[in-house]
Design an enzyme around this catalytic site. Sequence first.
Site, short mmCIF file in Angstrom:
data_model
loop_
_atom_site.label_atom_id
_atom_site.label_comp_id
_atom_site.label_asym_id
_atom_site.label_seq_id
_atom_site.Cartn_x
_atom_site.Cartn_y
_atom_site.Cartn_z
N GLU A 151 11.17 -12.62 -47.68
CA GLU A 151 11.70 -12.18 -48.91
C GLU A 151 11.61 -12.92 -50.28
O GLU A 151 12.33 -13.53 -50.84
CB GLU A 151 13.56 -12.15 -48.93
CG GLU A 151 13.88 -11.27 -47.72
CD GLU A 151 15.25 -11.12 -47.81
OE1 GLU A 151 16.16 -11.98 -48.76
OE2 GLU A 151 15.92 -10.22 -47.40
N GLU B 129 15.95 -6.88 -41.15
CA GLU B 129 17.38 -7.19 -41.55
C GLU B 129 17.80 -5.75 -42.02
O GLU B 129 17.33 -5.00 -42.63
CB GLU B 129 17.57 -8.16 -42.56
CG GLU B 129 16.96 -9.52 -42.08
CD GLU B 129 17.19 -10.58 -43.08
OE1 GLU B 129 18.27 -10.68 -43.91
OE2 GLU B 129 16.56 -11.65 -43.15
C1 BG6 Z 1 18.66 -11.70 -46.68
C2 BG6 Z 1 18.12 -13.09 -46.00
O1 BG6 Z 1 18.51 -11.84 -48.03
O2 BG6 Z 1 20.13 -11.55 -46.54
C3 BG6 Z 1 19.18 -13.68 -44.98
O3 BG6 Z 1 16.79 -13.10 -45.47
C4 BG6 Z 1 20.65 -13.69 -45.46
O4 BG6 Z 1 18.82 -14.98 -44.91
C5 BG6 Z 1 20.96 -12.24 -45.66
O5 BG6 Z 1 21.54 -14.13 -44.68
C6 BG6 Z 1 22.33 -11.87 -46.06
O6 BG6 Z 1 22.39 -12.43 -47.48
P1 BG6 Z 1 23.81 -13.53 -47.48
O7 BG6 Z 1 23.73 -14.07 -48.61
O8 BG6 Z 1 25.08 -12.72 -47.17
O9 BG6 Z 1 23.51 -14.14 -46.28
#
Ligand code: BG6
Length: 480
Positions: free
Chosen positions: A166, A379
């Site tokens: 990211e 993700e």
């Molecule tokens: C992504 C990241 O941006 O989102 C993860 O790669 C992260 O590491 C995920 O956990 C969700 O974001 P957050 O801030 O809710 O943990």
Amino acid sequence: MKKEFPKNFLWGAATSAYQVEGAALLDGKKASQQDVINAQSYEEKGFATADIASDHYHHYKEDVALMKEMGFTSYRFSIAWSRVFPDGTGEVNEKGIQFYRNLIDELLKNKIEPIVTLYHYDLPWTLVEKYNGWVDRQVVADFENYARYIINEFKNKVKYWTTINEQSIIVQYWTQKCYIPKELQNKNQLRYQINHHMNLAHAVACKLVHELVPNGLVGAALGYAPVYPLTSKPEDVMAALNAHDLRNSYYLDIYFKGEYTKSALIYLEKHGLAPIIEAGDMELIKEGYSDFLALNYYASECAKACPKNSDKELRYSGVNLSGKKGEISGFETHPGFYEMCKNPNLDTTDWDWAIDPIGMEYIFRDIYTRYNKPLMITENGLGAFDELTKDGKIHDSYRIDYLREHIAAMYRAIDYGVEILAYCPWSALDLLSTSNGVKKRYGFIYVNRTDDDPKECERIRKDSFYWYQKVIRTNGAELT
Ligand code: BG6
């Protein structure tokens, strides 16, 4: 008619090292910048530290067994650089690398394809102390040393590699994702300089995979959101295009064309924000081409016009720390270029992330049409306050609804010819959020702990666990 996914489609889920492993200073590991950042945010905001996280370091066999029970055929995770090279460079920590040998062997024994991320926000702290980490070009050489060692070590066991997690999100939230000393925090050009160093590191890793891994495939894992115009007024449509160029194409064009998107670079140059590019950099970036793109998709975004002569100032994305809808601290604004805003047509999560399955279909179609490379989801998921009910269960029907709609959107993209290799939503098990402690949960597997009390980190199957098991068993045909 029931719709199945392609025959060898990889189903799984994702995590990252510092968010799940714990054992932050155990068996020779030294601190990463995330250990320091999270210790600070515990002091300031009460969010959990990364010391124990989900204690995956000690539970990895149980966790892989649960993944197997769900039917996973893939698992995307990252390697903690500071576990393998505690000081970033120098001696390998034998116990540290052994953990990843064990984990990868356990996955392979269970016929789960490892998708390895080399870097997920957790730079060894020693390198921050030495030279301010990603701010300095030296980091590229140190990353190359680390990446070469890891890729060599696992070249016969790991086919799919993702490089840097990211970059676009790191530019937005740089103090959360990197440790930036206070005196540098007002120098916004450094956001793009760090990103340029990451582009070099990404290219180096791509070259290494091509050189060392037989049949290996490599790409970045990019946080990506389509940008819709707030209205059909031409000035809003133009603003959305500007935002798209600076927030999306600026990364994709590097990975697939080996060049910076012109309009975005011109904007950055005009405002003193452009990175310093040295001789040979763009050649290296071109040589380090990507085989695929791994997408982290959670939400779509919306933009509107922001006239140059408005009284607004340059700012980057805000964050919602409370988990109460509407409490986001602000939107990215580039006067004269665009201003991000809330999309009035979409509901949001409790942390103000727009819920938009069609947005995922849109990006699949758009990216595949423009770059014609295979894609995978590394993700996608819903952060929520889950409740462990008196019956010892977690009834997370809201998460099932979210995932169902996104899987259906992914199917529609496949139906229109997009090549999608894998679906690894966030997250396999509950873990430490990057911005909201452990209260905000994403997993199929509940980890019984709070921000203050790690307890025993007991694993409990959520309702979504059983639902996803059925999805995988039917290769996506059964989504109800
Ligand atoms: C992504 C990241 O941006 O989102 C993860 O790669 C992260 O590491 C995920 O956990 C969700 O974001 P957050 O801030 O809710 O943990």
